[in-house]
Design an enzyme around this catalytic site. Structure first.
Site, mmCIF file in Angstrom:
data_model
loop_
_atom_site.group_PDB
_atom_site.id
_atom_site.type_symbol
_atom_site.label_atom_id
_atom_site.label_comp_id
_atom_site.label_asym_id
_atom_site.label_seq_id
_atom_site.Cartn_x
_atom_site.Cartn_y
_atom_site.Cartn_z
ATOM 1 N N SER A 216 -18.743 0.943 12.105
ATOM 2 C CA SER A 216 -19.785 0.674 13.086
ATOM 3 C C SER A 216 -19.714 1.715 14.193
ATOM 4 O O SER A 216 -18.650 1.946 14.770
ATOM 5 C CB SER A 216 -19.611 -0.726 13.687
ATOM 6 O OG SER A 216 -19.776 -1.726 12.706
ATOM 7 N N GLY A 218 -21.956 1.644 16.926
ATOM 8 C CA GLY A 218 -22.731 1.162 18.057
ATOM 9 C C GLY A 218 -24.177 1.599 17.952
ATOM 10 O O GLY A 218 -24.812 1.471 16.899
ATOM 11 N N GLU A 220 -25.347 4.387 17.610
ATOM 12 C CA GLU A 220 -25.540 5.479 16.658
ATOM 13 C C GLU A 220 -25.635 4.991 15.220
ATOM 14 O O GLU A 220 -25.738 5.798 14.289
ATOM 15 C CB GLU A 220 -24.403 6.493 16.780
ATOM 16 C CG GLU A 220 -24.332 7.165 18.141
ATOM 17 C CD GLU A 220 -23.121 8.077 18.253
ATOM 18 O OE1 GLU A 220 -22.701 8.649 17.230
ATOM 19 O OE2 GLU A 220 -22.580 8.194 19.359
ATOM 20 N N GLY A 221 -25.585 3.686 15.011
ATOM 21 C CA GLY A 221 -25.763 3.151 13.672
ATOM 22 C C GLY A 221 -24.461 2.902 12.949
ATOM 23 O O GLY A 221 -23.506 2.368 13.515
ATOM 24 N N GLY A 248 -21.319 -6.515 14.294
ATOM 25 C CA GLY A 248 -20.374 -6.174 13.236
ATOM 26 C C GLY A 248 -20.211 -7.285 12.219
ATOM 27 O O GLY A 248 -20.052 -7.029 11.014
ATOM 28 N N ASP A 249 -20.267 -8.532 12.691
ATOM 29 C CA ASP A 249 -20.147 -9.672 11.780
ATOM 30 C C ASP A 249 -21.357 -9.760 10.849
ATOM 31 O O ASP A 249 -21.224 -10.118 9.680
ATOM 32 C CB ASP A 249 -20.003 -10.966 12.582
ATOM 33 C CG ASP A 249 -18.850 -10.908 13.557
ATOM 34 O OD1 ASP A 249 -17.830 -10.274 13.229
ATOM 35 O OD2 ASP A 249 -18.964 -11.487 14.654
#
Length: 303
Positions: A216, A218, A220-221, A248-249
């Site tokens: 991940s 953030g 930025e994909g 993230g989950d």
């Protein structure tokens, strides 16, 4: 059925304030309270998207009772291992002005040796009917560092894929055990491998034994680094603002759903994980997706 294992769950409290000003006093409406922790959020997303998840977690003390009650009220299939330590709390403060979220996570209490045995026995039993096994989140103090590696080994013994979202030595051991997919964020990957470059860090986990590393990034994909082939990158063209605590989950839920259905193509995994992660940012609470989540894959920029 996708089994999600969360050894260190939390009672999530989400506050919203007009504008968060450090050092100042704020007034807020009562928080939204729900059973949380990474694996529980993963299970909620799987359920929202039409899949079937089963939660294995722990609970202790008054907050643990509230967590177990919320699981029941949410009709989430679950097995809760009673523990003596109080279930921790996680506080999220959402700034409505700029869309940023500040999170304070308690560490959690230690489990006794007997409680770890009970949790491990449940893992072995519930892995048998599972189509995919997910291990998510921090480990409580004093936990066996190879807990997630044991989870991977249990899945592998029944030819089941596994997804691990962790950090540090626990993540490295899970990779060495042959986890199908590991999903750290950029900071967690750097802390685990000592490499700031996410591709270099991912290569360390691949060399250790992981099948695919999903990172991940953030805003930025997301980055997917497979064992064979070049790294893949996906993102939305526009920057989203909202509550990113469950993004993230949601990505882990996407990965597990695809693996459970026999889809292992890194490009397909990356696209679904990035889309669901983005849709989670627009949802008010961790564990939810914005209702328009099916549309997000078409909005991705890849390459």
């Amino acid at each position: 059925m996708i089994l999600t294992v969360t050894p260190n769950p939390a009672l999530d409290l989400t506050y919203r304030v007009p504008a968060l000003q450090p050092g100042e006093t704020h007034r807020a409406a009562p928080p939204a309270v729900r059973a949380g922790g990474k694996g529980l959020n993963v299970a909620r997303v799987i359920g929202q998207t039409g899949g079937h998840a089963f939660v294995l977690t722990t609970a202790g003390g008054p907050s643990g009772l509230r967590l177990a009650d919320d699981l029941e009220a949410s009709r989430m299939p679950a097995e809760v291992i009673p523990v003596s330590a109080e279930t921790r709390s996680s506080v999220a403060i959402v700034d409505d002005e700029d869309g940023e979220t500040t999170v304070i996570n308690e560490i959690g209490g230690a489990l006794t040796p007997a409680e770890w045995i009970a949790l491990h026995d449940a893992v072995l039993r519930l892995t048998v009917p599972a189509a995919c096994v997910v291990g998510s989140g921090s480990l409580p103090p004093g936990a066996p560092e190879d807990f997630y590696a044991q989870l991977v080994a249990a899945a592998s013994a029944h030819q089941r894929p596994s997804v691990i979202d962790a950090t540090g030595h626990a993540l490295l051991l899970a990779a060495e055990a042959g986890a199908s997919v590991v999903k750290p964020n950029r900071r967690e990957l750097a802390e685990t491998t000592g490499r700031d470059d996410p591709v270099e860090g991912a290569r360390i986990l691949l060399d250790a034994g992981a099948g695919l590393v999903l990172v991940s990034l953030g805003a930025e994909g997301m980055l997917a680094v497979p064992r064979a082939g070049e790294p893949l990158h996906a993102r939305l063209a526009e920057r989203l603002t909202g509550n990113a605590t469950g993004a993230g989950d949601a990505a882990v839920a996407a990965v597990a759903t695809l693996l459970a259905g026999g889809v292992e193509d890194p490009s397909a995994v990356l696209r679904r994980a990035t889309a669901w992660s983005a849709a989670a940012v627009l949802a008010p609470l961790a564990g939810d997706l914005h209702p328009t989540y099916p549309e997000f894959e078409a909005r991705l920029v890849t390459g």
